[in-house]
Scaffold this active site. Structure first.
Site, PDB file in Angstrom:
ATOM      1  N   LYS A   1       7.809  22.358  46.945  1.00 22.90           N
ATOM      2  CA  LYS A   1       8.507  23.640  47.138  1.00 22.90           C
ATOM      3  C   LYS A   1       9.732  23.443  48.022  1.00 22.90           C
ATOM      4  CE  LYS A   1       4.290  26.324  46.543  1.00 22.90           C
ATOM      5  NZ  LYS A   1       3.156  26.987  47.187  1.00 22.90           N
TER       6      LYS A   1
ATOM      7  N   GLN B   1       1.001  28.742  53.091  1.00 26.04           N
ATOM      8  CA  GLN B   1       0.329  27.946  52.063  1.00 26.04           C
ATOM      9  C   GLN B   1      -1.195  28.115  52.146  1.00 26.04           C
ATOM     10  OE1 GLN B   1       1.843  26.109  49.554  1.00 26.04           O
ATOM     11  NE2 GLN B   1      -0.223  25.857  48.782  1.00 26.04           N
TER      12      GLN B   1
ATOM     13  N   ASP C   1       5.470  35.584  48.177  1.00 21.95           N
ATOM     14  CA  ASP C   1       4.281  35.313  47.365  1.00 21.95           C
ATOM     15  C   ASP C   1       3.743  36.596  46.735  1.00 21.95           C
ATOM     16  OD1 ASP C   1       3.440  32.746  46.932  1.00 21.95           O
ATOM     17  OD2 ASP C   1       2.353  32.567  48.832  1.00 21.95           O
TER      18      ASP C   1
END
Ligand code: NAP
Length: 306
Positions: free
Chosen positions: A50, A94, A120
């Site tokens: 990422k 994460q 997200d």
């Protein structure tokens, strides 16, 4: 085969001029902060990918690392600082968080991320907006799946869609997005009886289970589009030999490395599906491309509202 890698590269190319334009107008690039707590080896790889994709696309992409021993207040304090940061437009924590943080760590963290920086799409406000069909930051993997279907010209409206899996990060949001696009959607899970028969009704079948090769030919209506979200590590040589014929490059790769990244869909499904996403190279790269798109969107929305 639906080539997610090629589409992701195209999408990143499309984003590049918009990233430059943001930088020109605001004197800084859009910024993404990724919070990584502990040392989960798979998370290390995902985060590295990422960050690399972000930097290559012209974003500011920062890793904010906390040790395995960090407490939940430490994590919440870091998220609080990033919420206030003038150079970070997107925050991604994460998953999974270390078990030691306690069972309610994930919801506590998602409740703390500022909704306008929640790239997200897991914060409750954004989930609620998605449910109501209002504009919002949508989880990256489901968004990537819809982008893929749309760009490949696969019709959604009026079609039967079946999603296997009901997680908050994939199953539920992809079902909602398909519903918003006028598919007739069935959501299946571990308690669904006669799963194969239910799935065989589908024109679009999304497998988000986490069980290698669970979706076989028997699950697939001939000609259906099959989206394989699963990311599983195959380690059994007998299974690898059953799945791939002698000389197949995937079998060769398995023998070389002793493991293989595989999806939830058995390779034989390619014989009956009309279109199929490979693993790797399908949904995974699109997820990262959508993270970049969400970060740019978050940056533009906040800058536009100032
Ligand atoms: P998850 O939270 O573990 O959810 C799995 C879902 O599958 C659950 O709803 C579960 O049902 C259902 N399920 C499990 N066994 C089943 C069975 N035998 N029959 C029918 N349904 C079954 O997983 P997730 O986070 O959604 O992820 C799913 C997969 O996608 C994983 O392999 C993950 O690594 C992968 N993934 C990939 C990406 C990407 O970018 N490519 C992104 C996210 C996730 P219950 O609810 O009844 O338990």
């Amino acid at each position: 085969m639906l080539d997610g890698r090629a589409l992701a590269a195209r999408m990143r190319e499309e984003l590049a001029p918009q990233v430059l334009e943001f930088d020109r107008r605001h004197g800084r690039p859009p910024g993404l902060a990724i919070v990584l707590v502990g040392q989960n080896p798979a998370s290390e790889v995902y985060v590295r990918n990422k960050l690399k994709a972000g930097s290559e696309a012209g974003f500011r992409a920062d890793l904010e690392r906390l040790p395995e021993s960090a407490s939940l207040p430490d994590v919440l304090a870091l998220v609080g600082r990033l919420n206030a940061s003038p150079v970070h437009d997107g925050i991604l924590v994460q998953a999974p968080l270390p078990k030691g943080l306690g069972p309610d760590a994930s919801p506590r963290v998602f409740d703390t991320i500022a909704p306008e920086k929640d790239v997200d799409g897991f914060a409750p406000v954004n989930v609620g907006r998605l449910l109501q069909g209002r504009p919002t930051l949508v989880p990256c993997t489901p968004l990537g799946i819809i982008e893929l279907l749309t760009r490949e010209g696969i019709p959604i409206a009026g079609r039967r869609a079946c999603v296997i899996g009901r997680s908050d990060i994939v199953g539920k949001p992809v079902a909602l997005l398909l519903l918003q696009r006028d598919a007739t959607v069935t959501v299946c899970h571990s308690k669904t009886p006669d799963l194969a028969a239910v799935c065989r009704e589908a024109d679009i079948l999304v497998a988000a289970i986490g069980r290698a090769g669970l979706v076989t030919k028997a699950f697939v209506k001939p000609g259906a589009t099959v989206v394989d979200v699963g990311m599983n590590t195959l380690t059994d040589p007998a299974v690898a030999a059953q799945w791939y014929p002698e000389g197949h490059p995937r079998l060769t790769a398995f023998r070389k490395h002793g493991t293989l990244l595989v999806g939830d869909v058995h390779p034989d499904v390619a014989d009956v599906a009309g279109a199929l996403t490979p693993v790797p190279g399908g949904v995974g790269p699109l997820t990262i491309a959508m993270l970049m798109a969400n970060t740019l969107r978050a940056a533009q929305l906040v800058a536009g509202s100032r």
